[in-house]
Design a protein around this motif. Structure first.
Motif, PDB file in Angstrom:
ATOM      1  N   GLN A  69      66.716   3.053 -99.047  1.00 44.94           N
ATOM      2  CA  GLN A  69      67.219   1.895 -98.319  1.00 44.94           C
ATOM      3  C   GLN A  69      67.694   2.306 -96.925  1.00 44.94           C
ATOM      4  OE1 GLN A  69      70.777   0.178 -99.979  1.00 44.94           O
ATOM      5  NE2 GLN A  69      70.524  -1.777 -98.931  1.00 44.94           N
ATOM      6  N   ILE A  70      68.343   3.461 -96.830  1.00 51.21           N
ATOM      7  CA  ILE A  70      68.847   3.926 -95.545  1.00 51.21           C
ATOM      8  C   ILE A  70      67.707   4.179 -94.580  1.00 51.21           C
ATOM      9  CG2 ILE A  70      69.894   5.960 -94.439  1.00 51.21           C
ATOM     10  CD1 ILE A  70      71.999   5.901 -96.647  1.00 51.21           C
ATOM     11  N   GLU A 109      70.406   9.936-101.169  1.00 50.43           N
ATOM     12  CA  GLU A 109      71.189   9.460-100.029  1.00 50.43           C
ATOM     13  C   GLU A 109      72.627   9.971-100.040  1.00 50.43           C
ATOM     14  OE1 GLU A 109      70.696   5.237-100.209  1.00 50.43           O
ATOM     15  OE2 GLU A 109      68.689   5.300 -99.326  1.00 50.43           O
ATOM     16  N   ALA A 248      79.915   2.177 -94.651  1.00 45.70           N
ATOM     17  CA  ALA A 248      78.503   1.955 -94.987  1.00 45.70           C
ATOM     18  C   ALA A 248      77.628   2.038 -93.749  1.00 45.70           C
ATOM     19  CB  ALA A 248      78.332   0.593 -95.670  1.00 45.70           C
ATOM     20  N   THR A 252      74.507   4.801 -92.964  1.00 48.15           N
ATOM     21  CA  THR A 252      73.105   4.536 -92.642  1.00 48.15           C
ATOM     22  C   THR A 252      72.610   5.438 -91.518  1.00 48.15           C
ATOM     23  OG1 THR A 252      73.559   2.769 -91.024  1.00 48.15           O
ATOM     24  CG2 THR A 252      73.333   2.132 -93.346  1.00 48.15           C
ATOM     25  N   GLN A 545      74.072  -5.264 -98.718  1.00 46.67           N
ATOM     26  CA  GLN A 545      73.672  -3.922 -98.274  1.00 46.67           C
ATOM     27  C   GLN A 545      74.860  -2.970 -98.275  1.00 46.67           C
ATOM     28  OE1 GLN A 545      71.819  -5.177 -94.526  1.00 46.67           O
ATOM     29  NE2 GLN A 545      69.894  -4.257 -95.216  1.00 46.67           N
ATOM     30  N   ILE A 549      74.834   0.401-100.500  1.00 42.94           N
ATOM     31  CA  ILE A 549      74.926   1.716 -99.865  1.00 42.94           C
ATOM     32  C   ILE A 549      76.113   2.499-100.402  1.00 42.94           C
ATOM     33  CG2 ILE A 549      75.436   2.869 -97.665  1.00 42.94           C
ATOM     34  CD1 ILE A 549      73.746   0.591 -96.358  1.00 42.94           C
TER      35      ILE A 549
END
Length: 552
Positions: A69-70, A109, A248, A252, A545, A549
């Protein structure tokens, strides 16, 4: 730890007057010339050719098989940032469609000190590829790739020059931080997200959030709700949700957020809502910076443990900064209850400080956090827990002693962005922005002859006494581009003339992204009319999100 002395100010004024009188310092030099690509920080290994590869933004895509996702968030970011210099003219069909392929060995992640940030880039007419071991290496590569794409006027065309290009890159230091001070001036959450954008552009990987100080306590607490009575204003408060948004957003970018709750000094704001926390020292009450916690009362330690138990889950990083700087020990000598406690335990003032630091170490250990302190307790003679990380702010010559004694260290003394004359240089520049040269010239390993592995890295510090979001960017950039290169690049990359041209080009580039970063010499940087003001993040995260995360 953030003020110039009056003698320094006198020296500055005298030198500037002399400079003006001689009419020597005000003469503009020739516009520097150099050959690109203009990359900052400069990569560890770069091979380049002489061929220009045209790029049509409408026929450019980024592809990956990664499910991270990142990484997907950053592809969305950089698909826009690659072409933020302005709209391109319509290309002919002769310009080939291009795809940048990103290959990562792992979609993990987890973000921690020492996470692999290495990457490689291949760019030629047949291949555009990023290869990295982690998603965070890929994020660093995307920033470098963005700097390879140039925009030419008046043709209004994009291209990648100097192909074929091969880059193999990794950071020199694993801790590359920027201290941001919201205790002296509240910084809106959107602006902190903007700061995170700017840090990522320069490959910083730590936001040291000096979130509380003597002047204000802006952090919401459900355990002790009256703490925010010490905030500047009821709206100048960071809620738990806002803190998680910052954490968060930083993640990212591969930026760890390390909080600092500065104690036992700089603690006046704690006492607004809970006055029983503070020592009574009338001689020092006129300066809130001098007020200390009452270290003789067990209530203080119970309070701190309960508060940190609430706060540490919001900041998942392994490191937690408790300050410890500028503790006016004599304050404790004026409080009868503290004097009686010291007498009962046969403590000197330093031993009293020792007791406090030991309690902090125990509390943070119980919360699975590693304590960071400024170098003051160490200099005072406090025997710190061996796991403590010591951040050096005031004297460079103590760093060698600290690491020889087995402590890990973070170097900050040479990178104070708020200073007119950055220590330890004591140089005077006609143009204040030229202090970038001082930051660039000082190596974090300066004077270190052994045990250099104990230096985790370094931090730039932007103290907020006379700073808020209005002028933050212009004081930090482009000077921090020089600092970023010193923290990332090979120690042999030291050519000031070469760095000047690259930093100027990157300053213009980030200005097009909404960073108020100015020039270092006469040139022209075309800024499109729709450049954002710099008050907002490049890409907002949805609540979903943020939750996703932070679960990882």
């Amino acid at each position: 730890m953030m003020y110039n002395t009056s003698s320094n100010r006198v020296a500055i004024v005298g030198a500037v007057l002399l400079c003006v009188a001689l009419l020597a310092c005000a003469q503009p030099g020739p516009t520097p010339q150099a050959i690109g690509p203009f990359l900052v920080p400069y990569p560890q290994h770069l091979q380049q050719g002489e061929v220009t590869l045209p790029v049509d933004p409408k026929q450019f895509t980024i592809a990956t098989t990664s499910s991270s996702q990142i990484l997907k968030i950053n592809i969305q970011r950089y698909q826009k940032l690659f072409f933020s210099a302005g709209p391109a003219q319509q290309h002919t069909s002769a310009v080939a469609a291009l795809t940048l392929n990103i290959n990562v060995a792992s979609d993990n992640e987890d973000l921690f000190l020492g996470v692999d940030e290495s990457y490689s880039i291949v760019a030629n007419s047949h291949e555009l590829t990023i290869t990295a071991n982690t998603v965070y290496g890929a994020v660093r590569a995307l920033e470098t790739f963005s700097q390879l794409i140039t925009f030419a006027r008046p043709a209004n065309t994009y291209s990648i020059q100097y192909t074929p290009i091969t880059i193999k890159d990794y950071p020199r230091f694993q801790w590359r931080g920027m201290l941001v001070d919201s205790g002296r001036h509240y910084l809106p959450v959107d602006f902190i997200l903007h700061i995170l954008d700017t840090l990522a552009y320069a490959k910083f990987n730590v936001l040291h959030w000096h979130i509380v100080d003597a002047q204000s306590f802006p952090v919401q607490s459900s355990t002790y709700p009256d703490l925010t009575n010490g905030a500047y204003n009821p709206i100048a408060i960071y809620t738990h949700d806002q803190i998680q948004q910052v954490i968060a957003y930083g993640k990212t970018y591969g930026i760890r957020v390390v909080p600092e709750f500065d104690i036992p000094g700089h603690s006046a704001s704690w006492g607004v809502g809970y006055p029983q926390l503070l020592a009574s020292c009338p001689s020092y009450a006129s300066n809130t910076n001098n007020l200390l916690l009452n270290i003789a009362d067990q209530y203080t330690y119970t309070f701190i443990k309960n508060l940190f138990t609430e706060i540490t889950p919001l900041f998942p990083d392994n490191y937690f900064h408790t300050g410890g700087d500028e503790v006016i020990l004599d304050c404790w000598s004026e409080d009868p209850s503290i004097v009686a406690w010291m007498t009962q335990n046969n403590y000197s003032l330093v031993e009293a400080e020792q007791y406090f630091e030991t309690q902090m170490s125990n509390i943070l250990a119980s919360l699975n956090r590693t304590k960071i302190v400024w170098n003051d307790p160490y200099i005072n003679g406090v025997q710190l827990d061996q796991n403590t990380v010591i951040q050096v702010w005031d004297v460079s010559n103590v760093t060698q002693q600290i690491i020889n004694n087995g402590f890990k260290a973070i170097v900050a003394n040479a990178y104070y962005l708020d200073k007119q004359v950055p220590s330890p240089f004591n140089k005077i520049h006609y143009e204040w922005q030229d202090t970038w040269q001082d930051f660039y010239s000082y190596d974090p390993m300066y004077g270190i002859t052994e045990n250099g592995d104990n230096i985790l890295g370094a931090e730039a510090c932007m103290w907020g006494d006379q700073l808020n979001q209005v002028q933050f960017d212009v004081q930090v950039w482009p000077r921090s581009l020089a600092i970023a290169e010193r923290f990332w690049s090979n120690e042999a990359i030291v050519n000031i003339d070469d760095a000047l041209v690259r930093i100027e080009a990157q300053s213009c580039s980030i200005a097009k992204r909404g960073v108020n970063s100015g020039p270092l010499f006469p040139d022209f940087c075309f800024l499109p009319a729709d450049v954002p003001s710099g008050q907002h993040p490049i890409l907002r995260l949805t609540p979903e999100q943020v939750a996703s995360i932070l679960r990882k």
